[in-house]
Scaffold this active site. Structure first.
Site, PDB file in Angstrom:
ATOM      1  N   CYS A 150     -10.747   2.988  -0.823  1.00 18.21           N
ATOM      2  CA  CYS A 150      -9.627   3.302  -0.481  1.00 18.21           C
ATOM      3  C   CYS A 150      -9.261   2.379   1.230  1.00 18.21           C
ATOM      4  O   CYS A 150     -10.139   2.724   1.505  1.00 18.21           O
ATOM      5  CB  CYS A 150      -9.033   4.889  -0.277  1.00 18.21           C
ATOM      6  SG  CYS A 150      -7.448   5.127   0.527  1.00 18.21           S
ATOM      7  N   CYS A 178      -4.107  -1.767  -2.251  1.00 13.81           N
ATOM      8  CA  CYS A 178      -4.190  -0.429  -2.292  1.00 13.81           C
ATOM      9  C   CYS A 178      -4.919  -0.160  -3.716  1.00 13.81           C
ATOM     10  O   CYS A 178      -5.099  -0.435  -4.793  1.00 13.81           O
ATOM     11  CB  CYS A 178      -2.616   0.584  -2.501  1.00 13.81           C
ATOM     12  SG  CYS A 178      -2.226   2.521  -2.394  1.00 13.81           S
ATOM     13  N   ASP A 186       0.811  -1.335  -0.251  1.00 16.16           N
ATOM     14  CA  ASP A 186       0.138  -0.165   0.161  1.00 16.16           C
ATOM     15  C   ASP A 186       1.039   0.894   0.079  1.00 16.16           C
ATOM     16  O   ASP A 186       2.422   1.211   0.007  1.00 16.16           O
ATOM     17  CB  ASP A 186      -0.890   0.050   1.544  1.00 16.16           C
ATOM     18  CG  ASP A 186      -1.484   1.017   1.497  1.00 16.16           C
ATOM     19  OD1 ASP A 186      -2.197   1.454   0.416  1.00 16.16           O
ATOM     20  OD2 ASP A 186      -1.669   2.268   1.983  1.00 16.16           O
ATOM     21  N   SER A 187       0.419   2.348  -0.262  1.00 19.93           N
ATOM     22  CA  SER A 187       1.008   3.705  -0.665  1.00 19.93           C
ATOM     23  C   SER A 187       1.360   4.135   1.430  1.00 19.93           C
ATOM     24  O   SER A 187       1.919   5.180   1.127  1.00 19.93           O
ATOM     25  CB  SER A 187       0.226   4.664  -0.540  1.00 19.93           C
ATOM     26  OG  SER A 187      -0.872   4.860  -0.072  1.00 19.93           O
ATOM     27  N   HIS A 240      -6.978   3.321   2.665  1.00 17.80           N
ATOM     28  CA  HIS A 240      -7.063   3.958   4.117  1.00 17.80           C
ATOM     29  C   HIS A 240      -8.662   4.042   5.197  1.00 17.80           C
ATOM     30  O   HIS A 240      -8.540   4.437   6.656  1.00 17.80           O
ATOM     31  CB  HIS A 240      -6.490   5.659   4.167  1.00 17.80           C
ATOM     32  CG  HIS A 240      -5.250   5.430   3.986  1.00 17.80           C
ATOM     33  ND1 HIS A 240      -4.628   5.238   2.747  1.00 17.80           N
ATOM     34  CD2 HIS A 240      -4.160   5.843   4.603  1.00 17.80           C
ATOM     35  CE1 HIS A 240      -3.494   4.970   2.736  1.00 17.80           C
ATOM     36  NE2 HIS A 240      -3.200   5.346   3.548  1.00 17.80           N
ATOM     37  N   GLU A 248      -2.848   9.522   7.788  1.00 20.61           N
ATOM     38  CA  GLU A 248      -1.073   8.957   7.931  1.00 20.61           C
ATOM     39  C   GLU A 248      -0.808   9.684   9.021  1.00 20.61           C
ATOM     40  O   GLU A 248       0.322   9.274   9.179  1.00 20.61           O
ATOM     41  CB  GLU A 248      -1.030   9.215   6.389  1.00 20.61           C
ATOM     42  CG  GLU A 248      -0.494   8.659   5.251  1.00 20.61           C
ATOM     43  CD  GLU A 248      -0.347   6.940   5.553  1.00 20.61           C
ATOM     44  OE1 GLU A 248       1.107   6.953   6.005  1.00 20.61           O
ATOM     45  OE2 GLU A 248      -0.681   5.710   4.940  1.00 20.61           O
TER      46      GLU A 248
HETATM   47  N1  DGL Z   1      -4.627   3.568   0.340  1.00 20.91           N
HETATM   48  C1  DGL Z   1      -4.529   3.466  -0.692  1.00 20.91           C
HETATM   49  C2  DGL Z   1      -5.570   3.263  -1.975  1.00 20.91           C
HETATM   50  O1  DGL Z   1      -5.797   2.718  -1.219  1.00 20.91           O
HETATM   51  C3  DGL Z   1      -3.496   4.575  -1.901  1.00 20.91           C
HETATM   52  C4  DGL Z   1      -4.063   6.248  -0.424  1.00 20.91           C
HETATM   53  C5  DGL Z   1      -3.170   7.071  -1.383  1.00 20.91           C
HETATM   54  O2  DGL Z   1      -2.248   7.248  -1.064  1.00 20.91           O
HETATM   55  O3  DGL Z   1      -3.192   7.901  -1.766  1.00 20.91           O
HETATM   56  O4  DGL Z   1      -5.831   4.349  -2.782  1.00 20.91           O
END
Ligand code: DGL
Length: 266
Positions: free
Chosen positions: A183, A72, A9-10, A185, A151
């Protein structure tokens, strides 16, 4: 040597997938990479998302993983097809599983999707939903302020409620009974999201369904970790950013001790 499940993931978002994998497949080891130093990916150009995602994958391949989960949405929208074709190990994304669950859950056929700028601009969810059900009614919204909220470790700050309300304000006049958290997150702030959209809207996290798909694929390929009565696992977490902040968020979310290692991919 026991081979693990790679998850990328990012940043910390893929931990929502890791949690589900640990819950559904408790015998499996996890090797996680979060590119926290370069997060968010959402507003980045396509080529950069591709390059960064492939760097994470190359790193995990050196750890000899037996399957890869692109945890991600932004990265999956860009590299899933390419990587699935190239690698011999099974590769699972999060977009199709999320779309499938949403269609299963909706009663009205009206589905909203929230995600990063990159995911929403790619139209990946809309395409996946329409491919499965051409009659699905889909409304999409990019929410660029939400990943930084997670984050920075402020998922439970009271101020977060206002940030989420503002981000979701454009959905106010829309009708939908199901909201895809597009997302990884976002499940970390699902309490604020649910509060904003109200109790009647069903939130869909693709993490759960992605882990289910992973377990089917591992079983089909005869790759599931076996054992007697003892569950003996070792998970490894790598971050390109602040290892303490990452470990703290991971520990809180997963409920296990996490000592992440810092690795730079640049
Ligand atoms: N968690 C990520 C997603 O599912 C990326 C969030 C990001 O880095 O902008 O898209």
């Amino acid at each position: 040597m026991k081979q693990g499940i790679g998850i990328i993931d990012s940043g910390v978002g893929g931990l929502t997938v890791a949690k589900e994998v640990i819950r559904q497949l408790p015998r499996e080891d996890i090797v996680y990479f979060g590119d926290t130093a370069r997060c968010p990916y959402g507003p980045r150009p396509y080529q950069e998302i591709r390059e960064f995602s492939l760097q994470m994958i190359d790193f995990l391949l050196l750890k000899s993983i037996k399957a890869l989960v692109i945890g991600c949405n932004t990265a999956a929208a860009v590299v899933l097809a390419e990587v699935s074709e190239k690698l011999e190990i099974p590769v699972v994304g999060v977009i199709d599983p999320g779309a499938r669950t949403a269609l299963k859950e909706t009663k009205t056929g009206k589905i909203a999707v929230i995600g990063t700028k990159g995911t929403i601009a790619s139209g990946a969810y809309e395409k996946a939903l329409k491919r499965l059900n051409p009659k699905a009614n889909v409304v999409s919204l990019a929410c660029p302020t939400l990943v930084p909220l997670v984050e920075s470790g402020r998922s439970h700050d009271p101020g977060g409620a206002e940030i989420v309300r503002e981000a979701l304000a454009p959905l106010a006049g829309e009708e939908f009974d199901t909201l895809i958290l597009g997302c990884t997150h976002y499940p970390l702030i699902s309490h604020f999201i649910q509060e904003t959209v109200g109790p009647d809207v069903r939130l869909i996290s693709s993490a759960e369904e992605a882990a289910r798909e992973l377990s089917v694929v591992l079983a089909y390929r005869n790759l599931l970790a076996n054992g007697g009565d003892v569950v003996d696992t070792t998970h490894h977490f790598y971050t390109s950013g602040d290892r303490e902040l990452f470990s703290e968020i991971a520990q809180q979310w997963l409920g296990v001790e996490v000592a992440a290692e810092r690795v730079s991919l640049e």
